[in-house]
Design a protein around this motif. Structure first.
Motif, PDB file in Angstrom:
ATOM      1  N   THR A  21     -12.701  50.731  71.937  1.00 33.70           N
ATOM      2  CA  THR A  21     -12.842  51.725  70.688  1.00 33.70           C
ATOM      3  C   THR A  21     -13.983  52.321  70.883  1.00 33.70           C
ATOM      4  N   VAL A  22     -13.998  53.627  70.162  1.00 36.97           N
ATOM      5  CA  VAL A  22     -15.141  54.650  70.585  1.00 36.97           C
ATOM      6  C   VAL A  22     -15.697  55.108  69.126  1.00 36.97           C
ATOM      7  N   ALA A  23     -16.976  55.825  69.058  1.00 37.75           N
ATOM      8  CA  ALA A  23     -17.425  56.474  67.947  1.00 37.75           C
ATOM      9  C   ALA A  23     -18.118  57.607  68.382  1.00 37.75           C
ATOM     10  N   ASP A  24     -18.102  58.723  67.354  1.00 36.63           N
ATOM     11  CA  ASP A  24     -19.010  59.947  67.622  1.00 36.63           C
ATOM     12  C   ASP A  24     -20.313  59.579  66.973  1.00 36.63           C
ATOM     13  N   LYS A  25     -21.383  60.471  67.173  1.00 31.78           N
ATOM     14  CA  LYS A  25     -22.563  60.678  66.588  1.00 31.78           C
ATOM     15  C   LYS A  25     -22.634  60.266  64.977  1.00 31.78           C
ATOM     16  N   ALA A  26     -21.460  61.088  64.441  1.00 30.01           N
ATOM     17  CA  ALA A  26     -21.385  61.124  62.895  1.00 30.01           C
ATOM     18  C   ALA A  26     -20.994  59.797  62.345  1.00 30.01           C
ATOM     19  N   GLY A  27     -20.271  58.996  63.284  1.00 32.11           N
ATOM     20  CA  GLY A  27     -19.720  57.501  62.791  1.00 32.11           C
ATOM     21  C   GLY A  27     -18.342  57.639  62.890  1.00 32.11           C
ATOM     22  N   ASN A  28     -17.485  58.819  63.246  1.00 33.54           N
ATOM     23  CA  ASN A  28     -16.168  58.709  63.200  1.00 33.54           C
ATOM     24  C   ASN A  28     -15.727  57.818  64.414  1.00 33.54           C
ATOM     25  N   THR A  29     -14.807  56.872  64.109  1.00 32.91           N
ATOM     26  CA  THR A  29     -14.232  56.014  65.109  1.00 32.91           C
ATOM     27  C   THR A  29     -12.914  56.217  65.907  1.00 32.91           C
ATOM     28  N   ALA A  96      -2.806  54.061  61.163  1.00 33.65           N
ATOM     29  CA  ALA A  96      -1.384  54.142  61.491  1.00 33.65           C
ATOM     30  C   ALA A  96      -0.889  52.515  62.250  1.00 33.65           C
ATOM     31  N   THR A  97      -2.001  51.782  62.739  1.00 35.57           N
ATOM     32  CA  THR A  97      -1.454  50.788  63.482  1.00 35.57           C
ATOM     33  C   THR A  97      -1.809  49.585  62.668  1.00 35.57           C
ATOM     34  N   GLY A  98      -2.760  49.607  61.348  1.00 37.33           N
ATOM     35  CA  GLY A  98      -2.892  48.462  60.894  1.00 37.33           C
ATOM     36  C   GLY A  98      -4.193  47.623  61.145  1.00 37.33           C
ATOM     37  N   LEU A  99      -4.589  48.053  62.295  1.00 38.61           N
ATOM     38  CA  LEU A  99      -5.616  47.229  62.961  1.00 38.61           C
ATOM     39  C   LEU A  99      -6.739  47.289  62.242  1.00 38.61           C
ATOM     40  N   THR A 100      -7.777  46.219  62.595  1.00 38.48           N
ATOM     41  CA  THR A 100      -8.881  46.139  61.476  1.00 38.48           C
ATOM     42  C   THR A 100     -10.328  46.284  62.037  1.00 38.48           C
ATOM     43  N   PRO A 101     -11.156  47.244  61.725  1.00 44.16           N
ATOM     44  CA  PRO A 101     -12.348  47.512  62.431  1.00 44.16           C
ATOM     45  C   PRO A 101     -13.390  46.391  61.854  1.00 44.16           C
ATOM     46  N   GLU A 102     -14.092  46.054  62.677  1.00 41.79           N
ATOM     47  CA  GLU A 102     -15.301  45.095  62.334  1.00 41.79           C
ATOM     48  C   GLU A 102     -16.546  45.414  63.099  1.00 41.79           C
ATOM     49  N   LYS A 103     -17.659  45.086  62.404  1.00 46.01           N
ATOM     50  CA  LYS A 103     -19.077  45.347  62.951  1.00 46.01           C
ATOM     51  C   LYS A 103     -19.202  44.641  64.393  1.00 46.01           C
ATOM     52  N   ALA A 104     -19.713  45.489  65.183  1.00 44.08           N
ATOM     53  CA  ALA A 104     -20.019  44.904  66.656  1.00 44.08           C
ATOM     54  C   ALA A 104     -21.224  44.176  66.284  1.00 44.08           C
ATOM     55  N   LYS A 106     -23.907  44.606  68.937  1.00 46.43           N
ATOM     56  CA  LYS A 106     -24.974  45.365  69.512  1.00 46.43           C
ATOM     57  C   LYS A 106     -24.578  46.704  69.635  1.00 46.43           C
ATOM     58  N   VAL A 107     -23.543  47.369  69.620  1.00 43.95           N
ATOM     59  CA  VAL A 107     -23.245  48.597  69.521  1.00 43.95           C
ATOM     60  C   VAL A 107     -22.971  49.284  68.170  1.00 43.95           C
ATOM     61  N   SER A 108     -22.851  50.687  68.194  1.00 41.04           N
ATOM     62  CA  SER A 108     -22.464  51.118  66.831  1.00 41.04           C
ATOM     63  C   SER A 108     -20.945  51.400  66.599  1.00 41.04           C
ATOM     64  N   VAL A 109     -20.446  51.005  67.815  1.00 40.88           N
ATOM     65  CA  VAL A 109     -18.604  51.176  67.764  1.00 40.88           C
ATOM     66  C   VAL A 109     -18.240  49.993  66.992  1.00 40.88           C
ATOM     67  N   PRO A 110     -16.989  50.042  66.338  1.00 40.93           N
ATOM     68  CA  PRO A 110     -16.590  48.677  65.886  1.00 40.93           C
ATOM     69  C   PRO A 110     -15.581  47.984  66.783  1.00 40.93           C
ATOM     70  N   ILE A 111     -15.487  46.638  66.581  1.00 43.42           N
ATOM     71  CA  ILE A 111     -14.408  45.986  67.583  1.00 43.42           C
ATOM     72  C   ILE A 111     -13.218  45.739  66.703  1.00 43.42           C
ATOM     73  N   ILE A 112     -12.134  45.570  67.236  1.00 45.12           N
ATOM     74  CA  ILE A 112     -10.921  45.272  66.697  1.00 45.12           C
ATOM     75  C   ILE A 112     -10.699  43.649  66.363  1.00 45.12           C
ATOM     76  N   ARG A 113     -10.791  43.418  65.164  1.00 45.44           N
ATOM     77  CA  ARG A 113     -10.444  42.089  64.722  1.00 45.44           C
ATOM     78  C   ARG A 113      -9.306  41.352  65.194  1.00 45.44           C
ATOM     79  N   GLU A 114      -8.200  41.990  65.570  1.00 45.74           N
ATOM     80  CA  GLU A 114      -6.956  41.419  65.956  1.00 45.74           C
ATOM     81  C   GLU A 114      -7.050  40.982  67.377  1.00 45.74           C
ATOM     82  N   CYS A 115      -7.967  41.582  68.154  1.00 44.75           N
ATOM     83  CA  CYS A 115      -8.074  41.243  69.513  1.00 44.75           C
ATOM     84  C   CYS A 115      -8.903  39.969  69.769  1.00 44.75           C
ATOM     85  N   PRO A 116      -8.483  39.013  70.721  1.00 42.94           N
ATOM     86  CA  PRO A 116      -9.235  37.848  71.015  1.00 42.94           C
ATOM     87  C   PRO A 116     -10.621  37.956  71.695  1.00 42.94           C
TER      88      PRO A 116
END
Ligand SMILES: Cc1cc2nc3c(=O)[nH]c(=O)nc-3n(C[C@H](O)[C@H](O)[C@H](O)COP(=O)(O)O)c2cc1C
Length: 188
Positions: A21-29, A96-104, A106-116
């Motif tokens: 997962t990645v993000a730009d400065k504007a917060g798009n992920t 498109a995938t139905g994956l769920t972004p969750e707040k990380a 330490k970083v501004s980039v979201p984590i994927i909830r469905e990943c262990p």
């Protein structure tokens, strides 16, 4: 039997097929599937991803200097492939995938909830190697799904259904054949 000698190429398999997962400065992920990823140092804990400059995700990592390596499982294999063949330039891969972004943590980039497991990384160096730019990074935090924590504090990573990528195919991991150091351990 004789051996064939092939021209130089990439044949180190199996490797992970991580959703990064990645993000730009504007917060798009965005989510990009990456096989060229791994551990490069234990202390300090460091990891890398190698990304082609033409990927939409590339400029996002450059902007924030952060990414998260999300480990993939049988349950997320379809989404993993999807995020590796469609671009965030054209569509929202979360939707498109139905994956769920969750707040990380330490970083501004979201984590994927469905990943262990989600490995939060901060870039320390970029190596322009040729087809790919290698982002070397410090691991700032590792998030794990509590559903796989046993009462004795052991994390059951190998019960999460992890997958590997080998020679063009996504594969499940087979059964355990030994533990670290079993080749020299005395039989009881
Ligand atoms: C299994 C698999 C592994 C991949 N590994 C990488 C990789 O290590 N580096 C890379 O730049 N692209 C890799 N790709 C290709 C990108 O994931 C793909 O081009 C993606 O659509 C880029 O998304 P983006 O444009 O939203 O950044 C891989 C694709 C798949 C299916």
């Amino acid at each position: 039997m004789a051996r064939q000698v092939w021209k130089p190429g990439n044949m180190v398999y199996p490797v992970p097929a991580a959703m990064v997962t990645v993000a730009d400065k504007a917060g798009n992920t965005n989510i990009i599937t990456v096989a060229w990823t791994g551990t490069i140092c234990s202390d300090p804990p460091m990891a890398y991803v190698s990304i082609k400059p033409e990927r939409y995700s590339h400029h996002m990592i450059e902007e924030t200097g952060e990414f998260v390596i999300n480990l993939t499982t049988k349950a997320t294999a379809f989404a993993t492939d999807y995020c590796g063949v469609r671009s965030g330039r054209d569509e929202d891969k979360w939707k498109a995938t139905g994956l769920t972004p969750e707040k990380a943590s330490k970083v501004s980039v979201p984590i994927i909830r469905e990943c262990p497991v989600n490995i939060e990384c901060q870039v320390t160096e970029v190596k322009r190697l040729g087809s790919h730019d290698m982002f070397l990074a410090k691991v700032l935090a590792v998030d794990v799904d509590e559903a796989y924590m046993k009462e004795n504090g052991k994390f059951e990573l190998n019960s999460t259904g992890l997958i590997a990528y080998s020679h063009g195919e996504y594969r499940e991991l087979g059964k355990a054949i030994g533990k670290f150091g079993y080749s020299v351990r005395k039989k009881r």
